[in-house]
Design a protein around this motif. Sequence first.
Motif, PDB file in Angstrom:
ATOM      1  N   LEU A 233      -8.737   0.969  -4.601  1.00  0.00           N
ATOM      2  CA  LEU A 233      -7.829   1.817  -5.423  1.00  0.00           C
ATOM      3  C   LEU A 233      -7.438   3.097  -4.565  1.00  0.00           C
ATOM      4  O   LEU A 233      -6.550   3.546  -4.852  1.00  0.00           O
ATOM      5  CB  LEU A 233      -8.543   2.144  -6.742  1.00  0.00           C
ATOM      6  N   SER A 234      -8.564   3.667  -4.092  1.00  0.00           N
ATOM      7  CA  SER A 234      -8.344   4.865  -3.127  1.00  0.00           C
ATOM      8  C   SER A 234      -7.333   4.377  -2.106  1.00  0.00           C
ATOM      9  O   SER A 234      -6.371   5.371  -1.871  1.00  0.00           O
ATOM     10  CB  SER A 234      -9.809   5.075  -2.513  1.00  0.00           C
ATOM     11  N   TRP A 235      -7.272   3.552  -1.461  1.00  0.00           N
ATOM     12  CA  TRP A 235      -6.312   2.862  -0.454  1.00  0.00           C
ATOM     13  C   TRP A 235      -4.955   2.972  -1.240  1.00  0.00           C
ATOM     14  O   TRP A 235      -4.002   3.258  -0.525  1.00  0.00           O
ATOM     15  CB  TRP A 235      -6.790   1.450   0.052  1.00  0.00           C
ATOM     16  N   PHE A 236      -4.817   2.314  -2.388  1.00  0.00           N
ATOM     17  CA  PHE A 236      -3.568   2.298  -2.925  1.00  0.00           C
ATOM     18  C   PHE A 236      -3.000   3.660  -3.373  1.00  0.00           C
ATOM     19  O   PHE A 236      -1.866   3.918  -3.274  1.00  0.00           O
ATOM     20  CB  PHE A 236      -3.657   1.382  -4.214  1.00  0.00           C
ATOM     21  N   TRP A 237      -3.878   4.426  -3.476  1.00  0.00           N
ATOM     22  CA  TRP A 237      -3.649   5.882  -4.069  1.00  0.00           C
ATOM     23  C   TRP A 237      -2.922   6.699  -2.805  1.00  0.00           C
ATOM     24  O   TRP A 237      -1.911   7.239  -2.528  1.00  0.00           O
ATOM     25  CB  TRP A 237      -4.812   6.621  -4.340  1.00  0.00           C
ATOM     26  N   LEU A 238      -3.722   6.367  -1.455  1.00  0.00           N
ATOM     27  CA  LEU A 238      -3.169   6.966  -0.373  1.00  0.00           C
ATOM     28  C   LEU A 238      -1.685   6.369   0.121  1.00  0.00           C
ATOM     29  O   LEU A 238      -0.890   7.276   0.671  1.00  0.00           O
ATOM     30  CB  LEU A 238      -4.245   6.598   0.773  1.00  0.00           C
ATOM     31  N   LEU A 239      -1.483   5.050  -0.375  1.00  0.00           N
ATOM     32  CA  LEU A 239      -0.005   4.432  -0.114  1.00  0.00           C
ATOM     33  C   LEU A 239       1.146   5.245  -0.946  1.00  0.00           C
ATOM     34  O   LEU A 239       2.241   5.204  -0.682  1.00  0.00           O
ATOM     35  CB  LEU A 239       0.090   2.995  -0.373  1.00  0.00           C
ATOM     36  N   THR A 240       0.428   5.906  -2.216  1.00  0.00           N
ATOM     37  CA  THR A 240       1.469   6.514  -2.991  1.00  0.00           C
ATOM     38  C   THR A 240       1.866   7.953  -2.392  1.00  0.00           C
ATOM     39  O   THR A 240       2.742   8.556  -2.836  1.00  0.00           O
ATOM     40  CB  THR A 240       1.130   6.827  -4.585  1.00  0.00           C
ATOM     41  N   ILE A 241       0.887   8.530  -1.521  1.00  0.00           N
ATOM     42  CA  ILE A 241       1.226   9.905  -0.940  1.00  0.00           C
ATOM     43  C   ILE A 241       1.866   9.827   0.461  1.00  0.00           C
ATOM     44  O   ILE A 241       2.856  10.716   0.779  1.00  0.00           O
ATOM     45  CB  ILE A 241      -0.097  10.677  -0.805  1.00  0.00           C
TER      46      ILE A 241
END
Length: 291
Positions: A233-241
């Motif tokens: 989930l943190s990886w996906f969050w980084l992809l949103t930034i």
Amino acid sequence: MTEKRAIDGFGATALIGFSALLAFNQVVIKLTTAGIAPAAQAGFRSVGAVIVLLIWAYARGIRFTVPRAALGWGILSGFLFAFEFLCLFLALDLTTVSRASIIFYTMPVWLALAAHFLLPGERLTGIRILGLALAVLGVVIAMGDRSNGQASLAGDILALLGTLGWAAVALMVRATPLSQTAPVTQLMFQVVISAPIMLAFAALSGPMIRDFEPVYLLSLAFQSICIASLGFLSWFWLLTIYRASSVASFAFLAPVLSVILGWLVLGEHIGPLIWVALVMVATGIFLINRR
């Protein structure tokens, strides 16, 4: 649409940390196979991830919504997820962390090759073709090196099949209606469906528990919380930034760190050809993701 940022200090630190976490996870899986059979370990990890994701979604007031067009693709992604991790966990039971990691973390190579034919705007350029050739040759060298007594051709092949399954999941998330769902929903599909498949496989393939020790429960907790749920989930969050290409460029660190940890923690013997293969794969992944 807000333009995503280039990698800054925080992003670089987070991505290096995540790559180190993935690398350490390979060592944890290898050590845990002494007490829990590979398929059972993978299944229990998915069960734990389901629980963590449900708690996380409840705390944040998130509802799992799935468009009808994405339902079938979500189910298929769960089967592919099960295939991917069954292959990886069995591979780590048969071969060394260094060999399995070099092969498994070539996922961006196979994804780039498939995207060239299936995704608009993802054509391979000259520099990316060079990177692909280097990485594939590195895999061939790694699989051809039989100088280490711990080497297992079956383990190498399973690691390769696992990374192909990973690439298929990644491609599906980008190229099918599954892309319309939130990352937490995509991840929930994968862990919910994979858990019973992997546990059923484990039950049919022999004893699930090899040697019970409390440390193995800590290992499963680490894998469920830090990798299979909140980690991704943190990886996906980084992809949103940050820009996807910039995030992907850090993928080459995972096999490098895995090999180093396998050597330092597990005392694995790493012959000269494996180091050559590692350099070729890491360079290839970097060139493929370079823009």
